[in-house]
Scaffold this motif. Structure first.
Motif, PDB file in Angstrom:
ATOM      1  N   GLU A   1     -23.215  62.982  51.001  1.00 30.33           N
ATOM      2  CA  GLU A   1     -23.571  61.564  50.943  1.00 30.33           C
ATOM      3  C   GLU A   1     -24.163  61.200  49.581  1.00 30.33           C
ATOM      4  O   GLU A   1     -23.835  60.162  49.011  1.00 30.33           O
ATOM      5  CB  GLU A   1     -24.550  61.219  52.064  1.00 30.33           C
ATOM      6  CG  GLU A   1     -23.914  61.270  53.430  1.00 30.33           C
ATOM      7  CD  GLU A   1     -24.895  61.035  54.565  1.00 30.33           C
ATOM      8  OE1 GLU A   1     -26.123  61.011  54.332  1.00 30.33           O
ATOM      9  OE2 GLU A   1     -24.418  60.870  55.711  1.00 30.33           O
ATOM     10  N   TRP A   2     -25.047  62.037  49.052  1.00 30.62           N
ATOM     11  CA  TRP A   2     -25.647  61.766  47.740  1.00 30.62           C
ATOM     12  C   TRP A   2     -24.586  61.773  46.644  1.00 30.62           C
ATOM     13  O   TRP A   2     -24.614  60.934  45.738  1.00 30.62           O
ATOM     14  CB  TRP A   2     -26.736  62.792  47.419  1.00 30.62           C
ATOM     15  CG  TRP A   2     -27.914  62.743  48.347  1.00 30.62           C
ATOM     16  CD1 TRP A   2     -28.412  61.641  48.989  1.00 30.62           C
ATOM     17  CD2 TRP A   2     -28.724  63.842  48.745  1.00 30.62           C
ATOM     18  NE1 TRP A   2     -29.493  62.004  49.770  1.00 30.62           N
ATOM     19  CE2 TRP A   2     -29.713  63.349  49.635  1.00 30.62           C
ATOM     20  CE3 TRP A   2     -28.729  65.195  48.443  1.00 30.62           C
ATOM     21  CZ2 TRP A   2     -30.682  64.153  50.216  1.00 30.62           C
ATOM     22  CZ3 TRP A   2     -29.697  66.002  49.025  1.00 30.62           C
ATOM     23  CH2 TRP A   2     -30.657  65.481  49.898  1.00 30.62           C
ATOM     24  N   ALA A   3     -23.669  62.716  46.699  1.00 30.37           N
ATOM     25  CA  ALA A   3     -22.625  62.798  45.680  1.00 30.37           C
ATOM     26  C   ALA A   3     -21.720  61.564  45.726  1.00 30.37           C
ATOM     27  O   ALA A   3     -21.399  60.978  44.686  1.00 30.37           O
ATOM     28  CB  ALA A   3     -21.799  64.073  45.869  1.00 30.37           C
ATOM     29  N   VAL A   4     -21.323  61.166  46.925  1.00 28.94           N
ATOM     30  CA  VAL A   4     -20.460  59.987  47.075  1.00 28.94           C
ATOM     31  C   VAL A   4     -21.206  58.739  46.620  1.00 28.94           C
ATOM     32  O   VAL A   4     -20.663  57.895  45.890  1.00 28.94           O
ATOM     33  CB  VAL A   4     -19.962  59.852  48.534  1.00 28.94           C
ATOM     34  CG1 VAL A   4     -19.221  58.537  48.741  1.00 28.94           C
ATOM     35  CG2 VAL A   4     -19.059  61.036  48.891  1.00 28.94           C
ATOM     36  N   GLY A   5     -22.470  58.612  47.025  1.00 31.36           N
ATOM     37  CA  GLY A   5     -23.279  57.477  46.601  1.00 31.36           C
ATOM     38  C   GLY A   5     -23.454  57.424  45.093  1.00 31.36           C
ATOM     39  O   GLY A   5     -23.441  56.349  44.490  1.00 31.36           O
ATOM     40  N   GLY A   6     -23.598  58.584  44.474  1.00 33.57           N
ATOM     41  CA  GLY A   6     -23.723  58.637  43.021  1.00 33.57           C
ATOM     42  C   GLY A   6     -22.483  58.117  42.317  1.00 33.57           C
ATOM     43  O   GLY A   6     -22.568  57.416  41.311  1.00 33.57           O
ATOM     44  N   VAL A   7     -21.317  58.446  42.852  1.00 35.09           N
ATOM     45  CA  VAL A   7     -20.061  57.969  42.258  1.00 35.09           C
ATOM     46  C   VAL A   7     -19.905  56.466  42.475  1.00 35.09           C
ATOM     47  O   VAL A   7     -19.512  55.726  41.568  1.00 35.09           O
ATOM     48  CB  VAL A   7     -18.847  58.726  42.843  1.00 35.09           C
ATOM     49  CG1 VAL A   7     -17.537  58.067  42.429  1.00 35.09           C
ATOM     50  CG2 VAL A   7     -18.868  60.188  42.423  1.00 35.09           C
TER      51      VAL A   7
ATOM     52  N   ALA B   1     -10.107  51.743  39.531  1.00 29.51           N
ATOM     53  CA  ALA B   1      -9.067  52.773  39.451  1.00 29.51           C
ATOM     54  C   ALA B   1      -9.706  54.008  38.821  1.00 29.51           C
ATOM     55  O   ALA B   1     -10.468  53.894  37.863  1.00 29.51           O
ATOM     56  CB  ALA B   1      -7.887  52.277  38.627  1.00 29.51           C
ATOM     57  N   GLY B   2      -9.446  55.164  39.354  1.00 31.77           N
ATOM     58  CA  GLY B   2     -10.051  56.402  38.874  1.00 31.77           C
ATOM     59  C   GLY B   2     -11.209  56.874  39.738  1.00 31.77           C
ATOM     60  O   GLY B   2     -11.710  57.983  39.555  1.00 31.77           O
ATOM     61  N   THR B   3     -11.629  56.055  40.699  1.00 32.87           N
ATOM     62  CA  THR B   3     -12.738  56.437  41.574  1.00 32.87           C
ATOM     63  C   THR B   3     -12.393  57.655  42.415  1.00 32.87           C
ATOM     64  O   THR B   3     -13.236  58.518  42.653  1.00 32.87           O
ATOM     65  CB  THR B   3     -13.168  55.255  42.469  1.00 32.87           C
ATOM     66  OG1 THR B   3     -13.610  54.183  41.628  1.00 32.87           O
ATOM     67  CG2 THR B   3     -14.277  55.636  43.417  1.00 32.87           C
ATOM     68  N   ALA B   4     -11.143  57.763  42.858  1.00 33.86           N
ATOM     69  CA  ALA B   4     -10.749  58.915  43.673  1.00 33.86           C
ATOM     70  C   ALA B   4     -10.958  60.217  42.909  1.00 33.86           C
ATOM     71  O   ALA B   4     -11.466  61.198  43.464  1.00 33.86           O
ATOM     72  CB  ALA B   4      -9.292  58.787  44.115  1.00 33.86           C
ATOM     73  N   SER B   5     -10.600  60.238  41.631  1.00 32.97           N
ATOM     74  CA  SER B   5     -10.786  61.464  40.844  1.00 32.97           C
ATOM     75  C   SER B   5     -12.266  61.767  40.658  1.00 32.97           C
ATOM     76  O   SER B   5     -12.674  62.933  40.683  1.00 32.97           O
ATOM     77  CB  SER B   5     -10.075  61.365  39.496  1.00 32.97           C
ATOM     78  OG  SER B   5     -10.651  60.356  38.698  1.00 32.97           O
ATOM     79  N   LYS B   6     -13.089  60.741  40.508  1.00 35.50           N
ATOM     80  CA  LYS B   6     -14.533  60.957  40.377  1.00 35.50           C
ATOM     81  C   LYS B   6     -15.122  61.503  41.676  1.00 35.50           C
ATOM     82  O   LYS B   6     -15.983  62.385  41.653  1.00 35.50           O
ATOM     83  CB  LYS B   6     -15.228  59.663  39.974  1.00 35.50           C
ATOM     84  CG  LYS B   6     -14.900  59.234  38.564  1.00 35.50           C
ATOM     85  CD  LYS B   6     -15.538  57.903  38.217  1.00 35.50           C
ATOM     86  CE  LYS B   6     -15.120  57.474  36.821  1.00 35.50           C
ATOM     87  NZ  LYS B   6     -15.635  56.144  36.488  1.00 35.50           N
TER      88      LYS B   6
END
Length: 164
Positions: free
Chosen positions: A21-27, A56-61
């Motif tokens: 959750e923290w990693a996803v929230g950070g992105v 665009a590019g969020t999936a890679s992040k």
């Protein structure tokens, strides 16, 4: 230009869930709380799905933020938008991460140079062409993740957007 996609966490140990959750929230730049349910395919693990919207590019992040945890199985998808093709990332502890560009109907688009390289390896006897094509299409990842994709009773239903 924005796009949208879905993060599928197929299995994560309970202790890893807040870190995801923290990693996803950070992105995404916002607090994220996933709805975790038990993963029957791997007792003791949890699964979650999360729809996101971003540049665009969020999936890679997202995939990069999650790829370092060896006990995590996940997929990230992004729909195509006017400035970028769609994407799909799949990750398993045994196989690592797979990336594919996807077209407007979800088909995997394989770059010409990767097809030529697969043909060359097969022609030199280094590999079997069918196995190379299977890798280019992500079949080993699909085979490993398929039991985890079905979450069991009580799982949320994700309605896909209609393609016209």
């Amino acid at each position: 230009m924005t796009t949208r996609g879905v993060l599928y966490v197929h299995s994560a140990p309970r202790a890893l869930c807040p870190h995801v959750e923290w990693a996803v929230g950070g992105v995404l730049g916002a607090r994220v709380q996933l709805d975790w349910i038990r993963q029957p395919a791997a007792p003791g693990t949890w699964r979650a799905e999360f729809s996101w919207q971003g540049q665009a590019g969020t999936a890679s992040k997202l995939a990069s933020a999650l790829r370092g945890w060896q006990m995590l199985r996940f997929e990230v998808t992004a729909e195509p938008c006017p400035t970028a093709e769609g994407e799909r990332y799949s990750a398993t502890p045994d196989l690592g991460i797979f990336h594919a560009v996807t077209g407007m109907h979800g088909d995997i688009l394989v770059p010409e140079d990767r097809l030529r390289a697969a043909l060359a390896r097969a022609a030199q006897g280094e590999t079997v062409l069918e196995a190379e094509i299977a890798k280019l299409l992500g079949k080993p990842w699909d085979d490993e993740l398929e039991p985890f994709r079905y979450a069991g009773e009580g799982a949320p239903v994700r309605w896909l957007h209609q393609v016209v």
